[in-house]
Structure formats: C-alpha cells, structure tokens
Design an enzyme around this catalytic site. Structure first.
Site, PDB file in Angstrom:
ATOM      1  N   ASP A   1       0.832  -1.302  -0.022  1.00 26.09           N
ATOM      2  CA  ASP A   1       0.025   0.143  -0.053  1.00 26.09           C
ATOM      3  C   ASP A   1       0.626   1.252  -0.065  1.00 26.09           C
ATOM      4  O   ASP A   1       0.287   2.453   0.334  1.00 26.09           O
ATOM      5  CB  ASP A   1      -0.740   0.018   1.103  1.00 26.09           C
ATOM      6  CG  ASP A   1      -2.229  -0.782   0.900  1.00 26.09           C
ATOM      7  OD1 ASP A   1      -2.821  -0.649  -0.151  1.00 26.09           O
ATOM      8  OD2 ASP A   1      -2.976  -1.002   2.140  1.00 26.09           O
TER       9      ASP A   1
ATOM     10  N   LYS B   1      -0.369   4.414  -1.336  1.00 28.44           N
ATOM     11  CA  LYS B   1      -1.612   5.409  -0.755  1.00 28.44           C
ATOM     12  C   LYS B   1      -1.007   6.485  -0.089  1.00 28.44           C
ATOM     13  O   LYS B   1      -1.633   7.404   0.300  1.00 28.44           O
ATOM     14  CB  LYS B   1      -2.148   4.198   0.466  1.00 28.44           C
ATOM     15  CG  LYS B   1      -3.258   3.522  -0.052  1.00 28.44           C
ATOM     16  CD  LYS B   1      -4.109   2.932   0.954  1.00 28.44           C
ATOM     17  CE  LYS B   1      -5.141   2.002   0.488  1.00 28.44           C
ATOM     18  NZ  LYS B   1      -5.658   1.242   1.285  1.00 28.44           N
TER      19      LYS B   1
ATOM     20  N   HIS C   1      -2.414  -6.000  -6.185  1.00 34.03           N
ATOM     21  CA  HIS C   1      -3.216  -6.702  -5.084  1.00 34.03           C
ATOM     22  C   HIS C   1      -4.685  -6.440  -5.077  1.00 34.03           C
ATOM     23  O   HIS C   1      -5.432  -7.199  -4.231  1.00 34.03           O
ATOM     24  CB  HIS C   1      -2.608  -6.357  -3.475  1.00 34.03           C
ATOM     25  CG  HIS C   1      -2.680  -4.786  -3.187  1.00 34.03           C
ATOM     26  ND1 HIS C   1      -1.868  -3.841  -3.645  1.00 34.03           N
ATOM     27  CD2 HIS C   1      -3.673  -4.214  -2.443  1.00 34.03           C
ATOM     28  CE1 HIS C   1      -2.234  -2.767  -3.222  1.00 34.03           C
ATOM     29  NE2 HIS C   1      -3.321  -2.810  -2.531  1.00 34.03           N
TER      30      HIS C   1
END
Length: 464
Positions: free
Chosen positions: A333, A336, A385
């Site tokens: 992530d 992000k 993902h």
C-alpha cells in the site's frame, strides 16, 4: 504437510533475493519517492534535496562522516511526514498534501503571506459556516497546532531513522529540520549553531528545491537569499549563492536521472551493501510510514505481511521466498501515501472521482517499487493486489492465470485484514463473518486454495 500449488506458482529462489548486491543508498533513494508524494511534492524532491545539500556540504569541506550523515538526513528528512497527515486533515480540512505543498512556499515571518495562506487553505470545499468555524479555531490556536504538527513529524521521522538502523546524528538531523537560524522555527526554538549542520543544510535544500521546481532558478536563489539570517545560516546561504553560475549543477537538478547521480555523492568509504536483515528492517519501517497516514490503517501492513507469511508457509514456500513475499506485503500500500486523507478517512461513500484517485494507489505502488530494478517483479506483484480472478479488478483488469499466486496470497491477506479492521464508514467485522463473506468471493476475487490456507492460519492464531 504443505498445500500443493498449481504450476503457475512455481518461483525460482535465485530470482527473489534482491539484497545480494544492493547498496543502501540505492534502496533509500528509490523509496524516497514515496515520501515525496506524502508531502505533495513533485517526484524526486528528496533526491533533488540530496543533490543540493551534498553540493553545499562538499563546499564546506565536511568530513566523510558528516557528509554521510548529511546524505541520509536529506533522503529521509520527510520520513515522519505521514504521521501528521490525519491530524492535519482533521484540523484544517481539504487535501492535506496540497496544504503541505503550498505551506512550504510560505515565509512564516511574513504575516500577510501567512494570512493569505490560511484563508485559501482552511476548509477548502466545505460550507461557509464550517469554513468560518475552522478559521476562527485556527486563528485562536494556530501556534499550538503548528508546533504540534511539526513536532509529530520531526519526532516520528527521527524514530523511523533509528528503526532503519541509522545513527543519532541522522536522527537529530531530521528531528531539528524545521528549526530556524534566528530561533523562530519549530518545535524546539533552537537557534544558530545549536541546530545540527545537517538540519541547517536540509532545510535550505528543501526551500531551494520547492522554489526551483515551482518557479525556477532565479526564484530559488532569491528565496534563499531573502531568508538568510532568519531561516538560514548566512554562511550556508552564501555557499548556495556561489552555485548560481554552476550550469552543470542547475542542469543536473532539472534532469530525470538524478537518482543515479546522487549515488556517487555518498562518501565511497562509508557506502555499504544491504544485508537481508537490513532490507527487512527497511521494508518494515516503510510499512509503518504507510500505516501512520490514517488511524484506520494502523498496523495494517504488518498484519497483512504476517498473514501472507503464514499462508505462504502452508504452501511450503522456502524461507527466502517467504521473506521476499513479506517485503512485498509490507509495501503493498505504499502508493497510498499519495492519496489524501480527505479520501482515506472519508466517513461516507466516495464519489466516482475519488474512487479514481483511490484506485490509483495500486499503480503508484508499482511505480515506486520499480525505481529499484531488483524490485521489478515485486513491484508488479504488490501493485496487483486489487486485481480479481474474474478480471474486474484494477489497475490492469488482469484475470485468472495472469495473476501470480504470490499476488493472490497478498490479496487474500489484504482483504481479510481490511474486513476485520475498523473503517471510517463502518466498524470492524468479526472473523467468522469475515470468512463467510470471503468464502462467497472464492473464484471471483479470491483464490479458493489460498482461502483454505487462510482459514487454517486464522484457526491456528486463534483469531475471533
């Protein structure tokens, strides 16, 4: 006994050991692009600051150790930047990345500039009464809020540096980044030579790059000169001014391949290769940086890495392969960091435009990890993902055999943790309900054999 995997999952361990010949400078330089996004800066901000700062350091004839400390202070100066993002959004509203980006152009000693900035950046997009309420609150508490936010960032950055295995000098270089020569900086009001030289140079380099990228060479030189004696040590400002006629310096600063050039600026006698253990520490620390951006993602990356590792163990993966997969899970992530908290922490449904931004984090993850060539395969797996077996995922709409088994494992671990964790729009969902929800997704978004392995892991961990 391990679960038998389809041939698609076969992976040669020799292809997944990225630490064997990596230099520490390569890894930190590549991952610094993630920090740039959190601060709302153009890609390569930390790299350019490193180039500016090291150019100044060399002219000052700093020792090799001082240069090495400066080098990593510059690359990691924004390591704590994600830690105050949620609080900044809570206090001021709007897109905190834009707030941070534009704040770097404000001279806090200029009341007119500060007032204009506050009016234009507080409560953006909110109704009149909400914006007015925020403005009144900020007017009353501006000093307290600013000190709190800067202290949070600087202390967290220093802590991250220590977790990465760096020395106290580098940690302090980051801790005192926002102190000013005249003592009017934050949060500790240090002044003059009480401020570490690495901090002094890093702050000057930051301002120089912000104005170089936004308005060019002339503006960069003017702003450093204007803040000489207040923000900056006059000696350092003069050194930077002496670079004004160095055409190579300015042309290098504007190139896209500066990452390779700064590797040559690290003192060769102190350059080091990254061990497997150090690489684990680095990926874990960057996972923490990602998770710190929102209270709703606290420890998310580390939990996904844990579930990923335990599922991989069920499949009989080697220790080397499991280590590789844990690193990918820890950084899945990282993209992000480029998503604003007004989207990450939004309590209601996202708009179509906001979903486009949110979905962009997967591609951003791939792009960031791709800055390090040995991470190329990991970048693809981590960035995928949110792909689905039925082809309805993102960012590429991959399906079935196009999705590697390693990605399927990370995806399953990610979905499990996302459902069982609290989110801004709902509470945490119990484990048994989560598994029932996921079971219905087998064959569409979740691989059935990976799901079966997850259920065994959940049972062994005693999760409820």
């Amino acid at each position: 006994m391990g679960i038998i995997l389809p041939v698609r999952a076969n992976f040669i361990d020799g292809a997944i050991s990225p630490a064997s010949n990596l230099l520490l400078s390569e890894v930190i330089g590549a991952l610094s692009y993630a920090l740039d996004m959190t601060e709302g800066q153009p890609p390569g901000h930390s790299i350019r600051c490193c180039y500016i700062g090291m150019s100044i350091g060399k002219k000052l004839n700093l020792t090799h150790q001082q240069q090495w400390d400066l080098y990593y202070t510059l690359l990691l100066k924004d390591a704590g930047c994600s830690s105050n993002a949620a609080r900044l959004y809570e206090l001021y509203g709007g897109d905190e990345r834009i707030f941070k980006r534009d704040f770097k152009t404000v001279d806090m000693n200029d009341f007119k500039q500060v007032s204009k900035f506050v009016i234009n950046h507080v409560g953006v997009g909110e109704g009149f009464l909400t914006k007015l309420k925020r403005l009144v609150d900020v007017g009353k508490n501006s000093e307290e809020y600013a000190t709190e936010l800067i202290e949070t960032r600087c202390e967290r950055g220093a802590d991250i540096a220590k977790r990465l295995g760096f020395n106290d000098a580098i940690a302090d270089g980051i801790r005192y980044l926002d102190e000013h020569w005249d003592g009017n900086g934050k949060p500790y009001r240090k002044s003059g030579h009480a401020i570490p030289i690495a901090s002094q140079i890093a702050l000057l380099a930051q301002v120089a790059d912000v104005f170089f990228m936004s308005a060019g060479k002339k503006s960069s030189l003017e702003q450093v000169s204007h803040r000489s004696g207040s923000w900056f040590n006059p000696e350092l400002a003069n050194v930077f001014k002496s670079l004004s006629g160095d055409m190579k310096f300015w042309s290098d600063l504007g190139t896209n391949d500066l990452q390779q050039k700064i590797m040559a600026l690290e003192p060769a006698s102190l350059a080091m290769k990254v061990s497997e253990e150090r690489l684990d520490d680095i990926t874990a620390a960057f996972g923490m940086i990602v998770d710190a951006k929102s209270s709703f993602t606290y420890n998310h990356s580390s939990r996904v890495a844990l579930y990923t590792d335990l599922i991989a163990a069920k499949f009989g993966y080697s220790q080397m392969h499991r280590s590789y997969l844990r690193r990918a899970a820890l950084m899945h992530d990282i993209g992000k960091l480029g998503v604003s908290n007004n989207i990450l922490d939004k309590p209601g449904k996202l708009t179509d435009e906001e979903w486009v931004v949110m979905r962009g984090h997967s591609r951003a993850t791939e792009e960031i990890l791709s800055h390090l060539t040995p991470f190329a395969e990991m970048a693809k797996m981590a960035g995928a993902h949110h792909e689905r077996l039925d082809g309805k995922g993102y960012p590429y709409g991959l399906s079935d055999e196009e999705i590697h088994m390693d990605t399927r494992i990370i995806t399953t671990a990610d979905i499990f943790d996302a459902i069982t964790a609290e989110r801004p729009y709902r509470g945490a969902i119990p484990v048994d309900q989560t598994l029932e929800i996921m079971k219905k997704e087998c064959g569409t978004s979740i691989d059935r054999i990976v799901y079966d392995a997850l259920t065994k892991v959940v049972a062994e961990l005693g999760l409820k």
